[in-house]
Design an enzyme around this catalytic site. Sequence first.
Site, PDB file in Angstrom:
ATOM      1  N   SER A 189       0.865  -1.182   0.000  1.00 31.43           N
ATOM      2  CA  SER A 189       0.000   0.000   0.000  1.00 31.43           C
ATOM      3  C   SER A 189       0.902   1.232   0.000  1.00 31.43           C
ATOM      4  O   SER A 189       2.073   1.147   0.346  1.00 31.43           O
ATOM      5  CB  SER A 189      -0.922  -0.010   1.224  1.00 31.43           C
ATOM      6  N   GLU A 197       1.328   5.464   0.902  1.00 32.35           N
ATOM      7  CA  GLU A 197       0.825   6.593   1.696  1.00 32.35           C
ATOM      8  C   GLU A 197       1.163   7.925   1.034  1.00 32.35           C
ATOM      9  O   GLU A 197       2.265   8.128   0.546  1.00 32.35           O
ATOM     10  CB  GLU A 197       1.448   6.540   3.099  1.00 32.35           C
ATOM     11  N   ASP A 220      -0.343  13.845  16.723  1.00 36.97           N
ATOM     12  CA  ASP A 220       0.412  14.828  17.517  1.00 36.97           C
ATOM     13  C   ASP A 220      -0.137  16.193  17.150  1.00 36.97           C
ATOM     14  O   ASP A 220      -0.481  16.426  15.997  1.00 36.97           O
ATOM     15  CB  ASP A 220       1.904  14.813  17.135  1.00 36.97           C
ATOM     16  N   PHE A 275      13.235  13.776  10.674  1.00 34.19           N
ATOM     17  CA  PHE A 275      12.038  12.965  10.975  1.00 34.19           C
ATOM     18  C   PHE A 275      12.374  11.874  11.987  1.00 34.19           C
ATOM     19  O   PHE A 275      11.618  11.599  12.903  1.00 34.19           O
ATOM     20  CB  PHE A 275      11.549  12.210   9.726  1.00 34.19           C
ATOM     21  N   HIS A 328       3.883  -1.160   3.625  1.00 35.90           N
ATOM     22  CA  HIS A 328       3.207   0.120   3.419  1.00 35.90           C
ATOM     23  C   HIS A 328       4.311   1.153   3.163  1.00 35.90           C
ATOM     24  O   HIS A 328       5.139   1.409   4.036  1.00 35.90           O
ATOM     25  CB  HIS A 328       2.418   0.467   4.690  1.00 35.90           C
TER      26      HIS A 328
HETATM   27  P1  FAD Z   1      -1.408   5.994  20.542  1.00 39.58           P
HETATM   28  O1  FAD Z   1      -1.489   4.578  20.096  1.00 39.58           O
HETATM   29  O2  FAD Z   1      -2.614   6.585  21.164  1.00 39.58           O
HETATM   30  O3  FAD Z   1      -0.134   6.092  21.485  1.00 39.58           O
HETATM   31  C1  FAD Z   1       0.439   7.348  21.840  1.00 39.58           C
HETATM   32  C2  FAD Z   1       1.352   7.197  23.075  1.00 39.58           C
HETATM   33  O4  FAD Z   1       0.568   7.002  24.246  1.00 39.58           O
HETATM   34  C3  FAD Z   1       2.315   6.006  23.076  1.00 39.58           C
HETATM   35  O5  FAD Z   1       3.479   6.408  23.736  1.00 39.58           O
HETATM   36  C4  FAD Z   1       1.584   4.918  23.840  1.00 39.58           C
HETATM   37  O6  FAD Z   1       2.498   4.047  24.502  1.00 39.58           O
HETATM   38  C5  FAD Z   1       0.718   5.704  24.811  1.00 39.58           C
HETATM   39  N1  FAD Z   1      -0.651   5.190  24.941  1.00 39.58           N
HETATM   40  C6  FAD Z   1      -1.407   4.597  23.973  1.00 39.58           C
HETATM   41  N2  FAD Z   1      -2.640   4.325  24.453  1.00 39.58           N
HETATM   42  C7  FAD Z   1      -2.670   4.781  25.733  1.00 39.58           C
HETATM   43  C8  FAD Z   1      -3.671   4.802  26.746  1.00 39.58           C
HETATM   44  N3  FAD Z   1      -4.896   4.305  26.511  1.00 39.58           N
HETATM   45  N4  FAD Z   1      -3.367   5.346  27.957  1.00 39.58           N
HETATM   46  C9  FAD Z   1      -2.118   5.849  28.205  1.00 39.58           C
HETATM   47  N5  FAD Z   1      -1.119   5.847  27.277  1.00 39.58           N
HETATM   48  C10 FAD Z   1      -1.407   5.327  26.059  1.00 39.58           C
HETATM   49  N6  FAD Z   1       0.634  11.603  12.556  1.00 39.58           N
HETATM   50  C11 FAD Z   1      -0.166  12.565  12.071  1.00 39.58           C
HETATM   51  O7  FAD Z   1      -0.200  13.671  12.611  1.00 39.58           O
HETATM   52  N7  FAD Z   1      -0.954  12.342  10.964  1.00 39.58           N
HETATM   53  C12 FAD Z   1      -0.993  11.137  10.346  1.00 39.58           C
HETATM   54  O8  FAD Z   1      -1.723  10.959   9.362  1.00 39.58           O
HETATM   55  C13 FAD Z   1      -0.148  10.095  10.832  1.00 39.58           C
HETATM   56  N8  FAD Z   1      -0.148   8.868  10.266  1.00 39.58           N
HETATM   57  C14 FAD Z   1       0.617   7.871  10.801  1.00 39.58           C
HETATM   58  C15 FAD Z   1       0.560   6.595  10.233  1.00 39.58           C
HETATM   59  C16 FAD Z   1       1.331   5.558  10.746  1.00 39.58           C
HETATM   60  C17 FAD Z   1       1.254   4.191  10.137  1.00 39.58           C
HETATM   61  C18 FAD Z   1       2.192   5.796  11.862  1.00 39.58           C
HETATM   62  C19 FAD Z   1       3.058   4.696  12.417  1.00 39.58           C
HETATM   63  C20 FAD Z   1       2.249   7.059  12.434  1.00 39.58           C
HETATM   64  C21 FAD Z   1       1.453   8.101  11.930  1.00 39.58           C
HETATM   65  N9  FAD Z   1       1.454   9.385  12.491  1.00 39.58           N
HETATM   66  C22 FAD Z   1       0.653  10.377  11.976  1.00 39.58           C
HETATM   67  C23 FAD Z   1       2.283   9.669  13.681  1.00 39.58           C
HETATM   68  C24 FAD Z   1       1.451   9.465  14.970  1.00 39.58           C
HETATM   69  O9  FAD Z   1       0.366  10.336  14.969  1.00 39.58           O
HETATM   70  C25 FAD Z   1       2.336   9.739  16.175  1.00 39.58           C
HETATM   71  O10 FAD Z   1       3.316   8.748  16.293  1.00 39.58           O
HETATM   72  C26 FAD Z   1       1.581   9.944  17.485  1.00 39.58           C
HETATM   73  O11 FAD Z   1       2.514  10.456  18.446  1.00 39.58           O
HETATM   74  C27 FAD Z   1       0.984   8.677  18.081  1.00 39.58           C
HETATM   75  O12 FAD Z   1      -0.157   8.266  17.458  1.00 39.58           O
HETATM   76  P2  FAD Z   1      -0.739   6.793  17.790  1.00 39.58           P
HETATM   77  O13 FAD Z   1      -2.003   6.638  17.099  1.00 39.58           O
HETATM   78  O14 FAD Z   1       0.308   5.783  17.592  1.00 39.58           O
HETATM   79  O15 FAD Z   1      -0.997   6.984  19.359  1.00 39.58           O
END
Ligand code: FAD
Length: 278
Positions: free
Chosen positions: A8, A10, A102, A209, A259
Site C-alpha cells: 500500500s 501513503e 500529535d 524525521f 506500506h
Molecule cells: P497511541 O497509540 O494513542 O499512542 C500514543 C502514546 O501514548 C504512546 O506512547 C503509547 O504508549 C501511549 N498510549 C497509547 N494508548 C494509551 C492509553 N490508553 N493510555 C495511556 N497511554 C497510552 N501523525 C499525524 O499527525 N498524521 C498522520 O496521518 C499520521 N499517520 C501515521 C501513520 C502511521 C502508520 C504511523 C506509524 C504514524 C502516523 N502518524 C501520523 C504519527 C502518529 O500520529 C504519532 O506517532 C503519534 O505520536 C501517536 O499516534 P498513535 O495513534 O500511535 O498513538
Amino acid sequence: MSSKAAISFEYFPPKTDAGRDKLLGETTAALQSAQPSYYSVTYGAGGSTRDNTRGTVLALREQGLDVAPHLSFGLDGEDTILGLLKDYQQAGINRLVALRGDLPSGTGGGTRLVYANELVAFIREHTGDHFHIEVAAYPEIHPQAESYESDIGYLKGKFDAGADSAITQYFYNVEAYFYFLDRCAALGIDKPIYAGIMPITNYANLARFSKNCGAEIPRWIRKRLEGYADDTDSIRAFGVEVVTQLCQTLIESGAPGIHFYTMNQAQPTLQICTNLGL
Ligand code: FAD
C-alpha cells in the site's frame, strides 16, 4: 516477491493546486502499475489538513481507487469526526487509519489527546463493522512510551478496541521488526502488522524525521549518506539499493505486507517495487 505480501502507498495532502494535480495525475498513474491494495492519506492532527485530506481522499476514490483516510480527534469534537465518518461512508470508503496523532507545537497546551484505542472504540460504536481499521505500531517503540512493554500493551488495547491490522512506523532495523512481531504474538496479538517503509531520498529530512519519531538510522547507513553530502543522485541510488534489500528480507522472512511512505513521489517507491519483481 511473495504473492501473499500486500503493498500500500501513503500520501500526504498536497498544499498547492499544482501539487494536487501532479499527485492525482502522473504520480498515481505511475504507482498504479504496482497494483497497491490501497492508498492512504495522512491527516494533520488538530484539523490542519481536514478539508485537504478529505478532498484528496474523495478525489482518489472518484478514480475508483481504494483509499484509507488517516483520522484523529486532535482538538476536534465528536460532531466533526462523525461528519467525516459519514462523508467517507457515503463515498464508499471502507478503510481508515485511526491515530492519536500529535498536535502542532504551540497548540492545545494542557489538552489530553484522544488515544488511538479510544478513537477505534468510537468508530466501532458509531459505524459498527463498516470500516477496516488500521492503527500505528512502533517496532522501535513510540518516543513517548513509558516502556517497551507498556507500548505493546497499548497496541493490544487498540486491537481489543476493534482494530483489524496495524502499520509500523518506518524502520531500517529488520531485527527490531521481527522481534516486535514475536513480542506481539506472545501477548496474543494475532492480526497482521504491516511493515512501514520510508524510501531514502534526502538525508537531512530523514535525519530530522527520525529524531522526532524515534526511528533509528543504523550507523552504517548514516555514514554512507553523510559521505554523499549534496550528491542527491548517489543518495537516491544508495537509498533504493538499501531499501530494496530491506524489503526483500522482510518479504522472504514472512512480513504480511509493506506500506510505503511515498512522500508523494512515484520514484523511488516504484523503482523499489520493480526491483522486488512487482
Ligand atoms: P497511541 O497509540 O494513542 O499512542 C500514543 C502514546 O501514548 C504512546 O506512547 C503509547 O504508549 C501511549 N498510549 C497509547 N494508548 C494509551 C492509553 N490508553 N493510555 C495511556 N497511554 C497510552 N501523525 C499525524 O499527525 N498524521 C498522520 O496521518 C499520521 N499517520 C501515521 C501513520 C502511521 C502508520 C504511523 C506509524 C504514524 C502516523 N502518524 C501520523 C504519527 C502518529 O500520529 C504519532 O506517532 C503519534 O505520536 C501517536 O499516534 P498513535 O495513534 O500511535 O498513538
